[in-house]
Write an enzyme that holds these catalytic residues in place. Structure first.
Site, PDB file in Angstrom:
ATOM      1  N   ILE A  15      50.965  60.696   6.694  1.00 37.31           N
ATOM      2  CA  ILE A  15      50.153  61.132   7.832  1.00 37.31           C
ATOM      3  C   ILE A  15      50.997  61.893   8.839  1.00 37.31           C
ATOM      4  O   ILE A  15      50.571  62.916   9.385  1.00 37.31           O
ATOM      5  CB  ILE A  15      49.465  59.914   8.483  1.00 37.31           C
ATOM      6  CG1 ILE A  15      48.386  59.351   7.551  1.00 37.31           C
ATOM      7  CG2 ILE A  15      48.849  60.288   9.824  1.00 37.31           C
ATOM      8  CD1 ILE A  15      47.769  58.051   8.033  1.00 37.31           C
ATOM      9  N   ASN A  85      53.269  57.724  15.404  1.00 37.00           N
ATOM     10  CA  ASN A  85      52.795  57.535  14.036  1.00 37.00           C
ATOM     11  C   ASN A  85      53.624  56.540  13.235  1.00 37.00           C
ATOM     12  O   ASN A  85      53.123  55.967  12.267  1.00 37.00           O
ATOM     13  CB  ASN A  85      52.781  58.887  13.320  1.00 37.00           C
ATOM     14  CG  ASN A  85      52.536  58.762  11.832  1.00 37.00           C
ATOM     15  OD1 ASN A  85      51.422  58.474  11.389  1.00 37.00           O
ATOM     16  ND2 ASN A  85      53.586  58.945  11.033  1.00 37.00           N
ATOM     17  N   TYR A 149      50.182  42.733  10.724  1.00 36.30           N
ATOM     18  CA  TYR A 149      49.889  44.157  10.875  1.00 36.30           C
ATOM     19  C   TYR A 149      48.631  44.357  11.715  1.00 36.30           C
ATOM     20  O   TYR A 149      48.600  45.195  12.629  1.00 36.30           O
ATOM     21  CB  TYR A 149      49.731  44.785   9.497  1.00 36.30           C
ATOM     22  CG  TYR A 149      49.423  46.262   9.502  1.00 36.30           C
ATOM     23  CD1 TYR A 149      50.425  47.196   9.751  1.00 36.30           C
ATOM     24  CD2 TYR A 149      48.135  46.727   9.247  1.00 36.30           C
ATOM     25  CE1 TYR A 149      50.152  48.557   9.742  1.00 36.30           C
ATOM     26  CE2 TYR A 149      47.856  48.078   9.237  1.00 36.30           C
ATOM     27  CZ  TYR A 149      48.859  48.995   9.486  1.00 36.30           C
ATOM     28  OH  TYR A 149      48.584  50.331   9.482  1.00 36.30           O
ATOM     29  N   LYS A 153      48.320  46.267  15.327  1.00 35.30           N
ATOM     30  CA  LYS A 153      47.457  47.429  15.506  1.00 35.30           C
ATOM     31  C   LYS A 153      46.334  47.159  16.512  1.00 35.30           C
ATOM     32  O   LYS A 153      45.914  48.060  17.248  1.00 35.30           O
ATOM     33  CB  LYS A 153      46.887  47.878  14.166  1.00 35.30           C
ATOM     34  CG  LYS A 153      47.935  48.465  13.214  1.00 35.30           C
ATOM     35  CD  LYS A 153      48.597  49.702  13.788  1.00 35.30           C
ATOM     36  CE  LYS A 153      49.481  50.410  12.769  1.00 35.30           C
ATOM     37  NZ  LYS A 153      50.108  51.634  13.310  1.00 35.30           N
ATOM     38  N   THR A 184      48.587  57.825   0.921  1.00 28.16           N
ATOM     39  CA  THR A 184      49.986  57.924   1.321  1.00 28.16           C
ATOM     40  C   THR A 184      50.851  57.118   0.364  1.00 28.16           C
ATOM     41  O   THR A 184      50.345  56.368  -0.486  1.00 28.16           O
ATOM     42  CB  THR A 184      50.192  57.382   2.745  1.00 28.16           C
ATOM     43  OG1 THR A 184      49.839  55.986   2.768  1.00 28.16           O
ATOM     44  CG2 THR A 184      49.325  58.133   3.757  1.00 28.16           C
TER      45      THR A 184
END
Length: 252
Positions: A15, A85, A149, A153, A184
């Site tokens: 990304i 990012n 995670y 986030k 990805t």
């Protein structure tokens, strides 16, 4: 130096690289930040236009961030936008999830965003710039076995909303972009693990990531990049504090 200057963390692949290409094509001077100078240079040479640069940065280190932003400012002038990012993913059942892994998820995915924003704000106040934080649909709904995670986030989205309110009087827009599972290296690595540990075929492994997306496919990095490009230059400043889902309708 008339072109606007953007720094993108984790800009060497996936990304981040797609965002770098989109912004470079839109006339930005891009500074790519990451841990591997070699990988960053490899990406930099593929960007359209010229005047792009790389800086070594570990977003889990406050000292590294301070040095990298100083280097970027010296080389390219003040920032007009920051794209946070850089991120890492570790999964596993919460009962057995190591404290060190939990702390790494927060350090890289959340604290790094905070520190990079701090480092950029003097410039962005001067230029009335933009901040885009790359979050995840895990910040909007959560997924099993991704507690650390998802927590990090979710923190990014909360931080984005608070910072947007704080900076609105200065005309600085702050938004989060929340991709679903994207094509990805991280997702492809997850597919490989599923194939190895569970004996699934490639198609079956892929379906485990696409089944929640109503479009039944992975999000493309360029789809995320296009939204970031719009937020960095064309979106009205009144669009701030938002968490924009790019997930084929998985999150509405």
């Amino acid at each position: 130096m008339n072109a606007p200057h953007v720094l993108i963390t984790g800009g060497n692949r996936g990304i981040g690289a797609a965002i770098a290409h989109a912004l470079a094509a839109d006339g930005w001077r891009v500074t790519l930040a990451g841990r591997s100078i070699e990988a960053l240079e490899s990406t930099r040479t593929t960007l359209p236009g010229d005047g792009h640069a790389v800086v070594q940065m570990d977003v889990a280190s406050a000292d590294s961030i301070t040095r990298a932003f100083a280097d970027a400012r010296t080389a390219q002038g003040p920032l007009h936008a920051l794209v946070n990012n850089a991120g890492v993913v570790e999964t596993g059942p919460t009962q057995r999830f190591a404290l060190a892994s939990w702390e790494r998820m927060l350090d890289v995915n959340l604290t790094g965003v905070f520190l990079c924003c701090q480092a950029a704000l003097a410039d962005l106040r001067e230029t009335q710039g933009r901040i885009v934080n790359i979050a995840s649909t895990a910040a909007q709904k959560g997924y099993a076995f991704t507690a650390a995670y998802s927590a990090a986030k979710h923190g990014v989205v909360g931080f984005t909303r608070s910072l947007a309110l704080e900076l609105a009087p200065a005309g600085i827009a702050v938004n989060a972009v929340c991709p679903g599972y994207t094509d990805t290296d991280i997702v492809r690595g997850g597919m490989a693990q599923i194939m190895d540990k569970k004996g699934k075929s490639e198609a079956e492994a892929l379906q485990s990531f696409t089944q929640a997306n109503p479009m039944q496919r992975l999000v493309r990095p360029d789809e995320v990049a296009e939204v970031v490009r719009w937020l960095c230059r064309q979106a009205p400043a009144a669009i701030t504090g938002q968490s924009i889902s790019i997930s084929g309708g998985e999150v509405m």
